[in-house]
Design an enzyme around this catalytic site. Structure first.
Site, short mmCIF file in Angstrom:
data_model
loop_
_atom_site.label_atom_id
_atom_site.label_comp_id
_atom_site.label_asym_id
_atom_site.label_seq_id
_atom_site.Cartn_x
_atom_site.Cartn_y
_atom_site.Cartn_z
N TYR A 70 -5.61 5.49 -7.20
CA TYR A 70 -5.82 5.33 -5.76
C TYR A 70 -7.27 4.96 -5.52
CZ TYR A 70 -6.39 6.59 -0.82
OH TYR A 70 -6.69 6.58 0.51
N TYR A 89 0.85 -1.20 0.00
CA TYR A 89 0.00 0.00 0.00
C TYR A 89 0.88 1.24 0.00
CZ TYR A 89 -4.21 2.72 1.23
OH TYR A 89 -5.27 3.60 1.25
#
Lengths: 405, 149
Positions: free
Chosen positions: A358, A307
Site C-alpha cells: 500500500y 484502487y
C-alpha cells in the site's frame, strides 16, 4: 464535455519512467527518512527513463506525496529550475490524477519533465486511524476535531475501513452482494501477488481462511483491508514527442479525469450523499469524462488497476467504470472475470494495495506501465489499454487511461 | 457463511474521552439543543430545504438564513457497521459498537449518525426503526445515539 471539443490532453504526454523503493511493512523502512525514500524512488524512475534529475522541472503530487514540501525536495536533489508544482486536493483519490496533472502541465507548456510521487512512512503513525482524535497513540495522521466531523466521530467512526464498511453494507442490502464476493477480490488479488517477488503477502489465501479471519468492521474482515506499508513510488512524464527518443516504448496518457459529483463531497466523512450514488465508488462522473476524452469504452480496457484500500471498493468501481451493470459486480467477480490470466478483465495483476503493498495507489500506475511495456510479472497478453484509478474516497477521485504507443 | 456473522453480543459505545465537540457559529444551535435533549435541524428560509450538517449555505439555492426546526427523535437505519476491532488502544473497552447512519423522515433525507445502544450487535439491520437517546458526554456536551424503537 471538453470545453473546446477535440482540444484535450489526449495522447499529448507519456509516462517514460517508473521507479520504487522496496516495499516495507509499516515502520520497517527506518532508519531511512521519508525524503530519502522519495529521492530513491525518483532517481530510480529517472534512471528507468534514461533521464537525469537535471531534466526535471515539475512536480505533480497528491495527498501526502512529499508531505507538501516540494522546496526541500528540489533543494536536496538539485533540480536546476522548478517550473511547475501542483497537488491534487483530497487524499488517495488523487493517485492516478497526479499523473494527469503532470500531463496537463506538459500539454500547457508549463513544464517539460514532471515527477509524480508517493512517499509513505507509517513508523509512528497509521493511516488506518486517520479520523481518530489527534494526539492519541496510533492516530498521528488524524485531523483535529472539525465542526463537520462532530457529526460523525462521536458515533465511533474514526477509521476509513469503518466508513467504507457502512457503504458496503448498503451495497449488500440494495443489491444482494455477499461476503463471498469480497473474498473473491481478496483471493484473486492474493493469487496475483503470490507470483511477485515485490509483494509483501505471498502465502495462499483460501476461502476458509478468509471466513475464519476476525471481523474488523462488519462486513469487512482482516483480508478486506489493505496492508500498512512504507515505501515510495515515482512516475516520470514528458511530452509524447520527447518520449519517442527515450529508453522504453512510451506509455501514452490517453485520458485523465478527476473530480466527482459535488454532493458526493466528503462522502465517507459525511454520509449524506444522495441515495442513487451512496452505494458507489463516487467515480461515475469521472469515468464518463475519462472514456469521453479517450474515445474509448470499458470494452477497450485490457487490464484494470483499481484502487483497493478495501476489497468492496473494487466491486463498486467495476460497476462505476461500466464493466458490469450497477449492482452486479458480485456475480461478475464470482464468474471469474477479474482473475489473471483467464478472466475477461484481469484486475490488480500486481497484487494491489491488498497483497503487494500500500503506497496509496502509486503501485497501480507502475503496474499499468509495466503491463503496457509487456514487462509485467503477470503479463496480460497483448495488453494495449490500461485503466488506473485513484482511491474511492472524498471528492476528488481520479483515473487514467493509458495506452501503449 | 452469511452476510451477517455477528454474534449476539451487547453493543457498547465509543469511550466518552474520545469525543470532543468543536461547534462553529453554524453548528452551535444543534449542539445547544442537543444539550437540552432536543433534536433540531436547520431549514432554508428561502427554499425550505433541510441542510445537514448545518452549514452557511443552502446547497440547493445558496441562501444563508435558516430556521431551526424541532424534529421527533425517530428515524430508520440507512446503513451501519459493527466495529469489532479497536482502532485505538483507548477503544479497547468500547467494542463492539455500531455506528449507524439514520435517516430522518420528511427532512430531504437528512441523516444523523450515532452509535446504536440498548441492542445486541446482531439486532442492527438496515431499515430498523430507531429512536433517539441523547448521550451526555460531559457538562454541555451531548451527542445522539439510537436504540431500536
Amino acid at each position: 464535455m471538453p470545453r473546446c471539443p477535440g482540444v484535450t490532453l489526449k495522447d499529448e504526454a507519456a509516462i517514460v519512467g517508473v521507479g520504487a523503493t522496496p516495499y516495507y511493512k509499516r515502520g520497517r523502512s527506518l532508519p531511512q527518512t521519508p525524503l530519502e525514500l522519495a529521492g530513491k524512488a525518483t532517481l530510480a524512475a529517472l534512471d528507468d527513463a534514461g533521464l537525469a534529475i537535471t531534466d526535471v522541472d515539475g512536480l505533480a503530487l497528491y495527498s501526502v506525496g512529499l508531505g507538501g514540501d516540494t522546496s526541500l525536495f528540489a533543494q536536496t536533489l538539485g533540480i536546476p529550475e522548478v517550473r511547475f508544482t501542483a497537488m491534487l486536493t483530497g487524499g488517495g483519490g488523487g493517485a492516478a490524477g497526479s499523473v494527469g496533472l503532470a500531463a496537463a502541465a506538459i500539454d500547457a507548456g508549463m513544464a517539460t519533465c514532471v515527477v509524480s510521487l508517493m512517499t509513505l512512512q507509517q513508523a509512528a503513525s497509521r493511516f488506518g486511524a486517520s479520523y481518530a482524535p489527534r494526539g492519541r497513540p496510533g492516530a498521528q495522521y488524524s485531523a483535529p476535531p472539525s465542526p463537520e466531523g462532530n457529526f460523525i466521530q462521536p458515533a465511533g467512526l474514526m477509521a476509513p475501513g469503518q466508513m467504507f464498511a457502512v457503504i458496503t453494507q448498503r451495497h449488500m442490502y440494495r443489491y444482494g452482494t455477499q461476503r463471498e464476493h469480497l473474498a473473491e477480490v481478496a483471493i484473486s488479488t492474493r493469487e496475483n501477488a503470490r507470483r511477485r517477488p515485490t509483494a509483501l503477502m505471498r502465502d495462499e489465501l483460501t476461502l476458509d481462511e478468509y471466513f475464519a479471519a476476525r471481523l474488523i468492521a462488519e462486513p469487512l474482515c482482516l483480508f478486506d483491508f489493505c496492508l500498512e506499508c512504507d515505501g515510495a513510488v515515482a512516475v516520470v512524464t514528458v511530452s509524447a514527442a520527447r518520449a519517442r527518443d527515450l529508453r522504453h516504448p512510451p506509455v501514452l496518457v490517453t485520458a485523465s479525469a478527476h473530480g466527482g459529483h459535488g454532493r458526493w463531497g466528503q462522502a465517507i466523512t459525511w454520509m449524506g450523499m444522495p441515495d442513487e450514488m451512496f452505494a458507489s465508488s463516487g467515480h461515475r462522473p469521472v469515468a464518463r469524462r475519462l472514456y469521453e476524452m479517450a474515445g474509448l469504452g470499458p470494452a477497450d480496457v485490457d487490464v484494470a488497476l483499481l484502487y483497493d484500500h478495501f476489497s468492496p471498493m473494487v466491486l463498486l468501481q467495476l460497476e462505476d467504470y461500466g464493466f458490469c451493470p450497477i449492482g452486479e459486480s458480485g456475480p461478475f467477480v464470482a464468474d471469474g472475470n477479474i482473475r489473471w490470466p483467464t478472466g475477461s478483465l484481469p484486475v490488480n495483476t500486481h497484487g494491489g494495495n491488498l497483497s503487494e503493498a500500500y503506497i496509496i495507489g502509486m503501485t497501480h500506475v507502475k503496474e499499468a506501465v509495466e503491463q503496457l511495456r509487456g514487462q509485467a510479472v503477470n503479463q496480460v497478453e497483448g495488453a494495449e489499454v490500461a485503466l488506473v484509478t485513484g482511491g474511492p474516497a472524498s471528492l476528488p477521485t481520479s483515473s487514467l487511461l493509458l495506452r501503449a504507443a | 457463511m452469511t452476510a451477517s456473522p455477528a454474534p449476539a453480543e451487547r453493543l457498547r459505545v465509543p469511550a466518552a474521552d474520545l469525543i470532543r465537540l468543536t461547534p462553529d457559529p453554524w453548528t452551535a444551535p444543534f449542539w445547544e439543543a442537543a444539550a437540552e435533549h432536543r433534536l433540531v435541524v436547520p431549514r432554508c428560509t428561502s427554499c425550505g430545504t433541510f441542510r445537514f450538517p448545518p452549514s452557511p449555505f443552502c446547497w440547493r439555492c445558496q441562501a444563508q438564513a435558516v430556521e431551526w426546526v424541532e424534529r421527533p427523535g425517530a428515524g430508520t437505519v440507512y446503513s451501519f457497521t459493527v466495529v469489532w476491532h479497536p482502532v485505538l488502544p483507548d477503544l479497547a473497552d468500547s467494542v463492539p459498537y455500531a455506528p449507524a447512519v439514520v435517516e430522518l423522515p420528511d427532512t430531504d433525507h437528512v441523516r444523523v449518525v450515532g452509535a446504536v445502544v440498548d441492542a445486541d450487535a446482531s439486532d442492527v439491520k438496515i431499515g430498523l426503526p430507531v429512536e433517539l437517546v441523547w448521550r451526555d458526554v460531559r457538562a454541555g456536551e451531548t451527542v445522539p445515539t439510537w436504540r431500536p424503537a
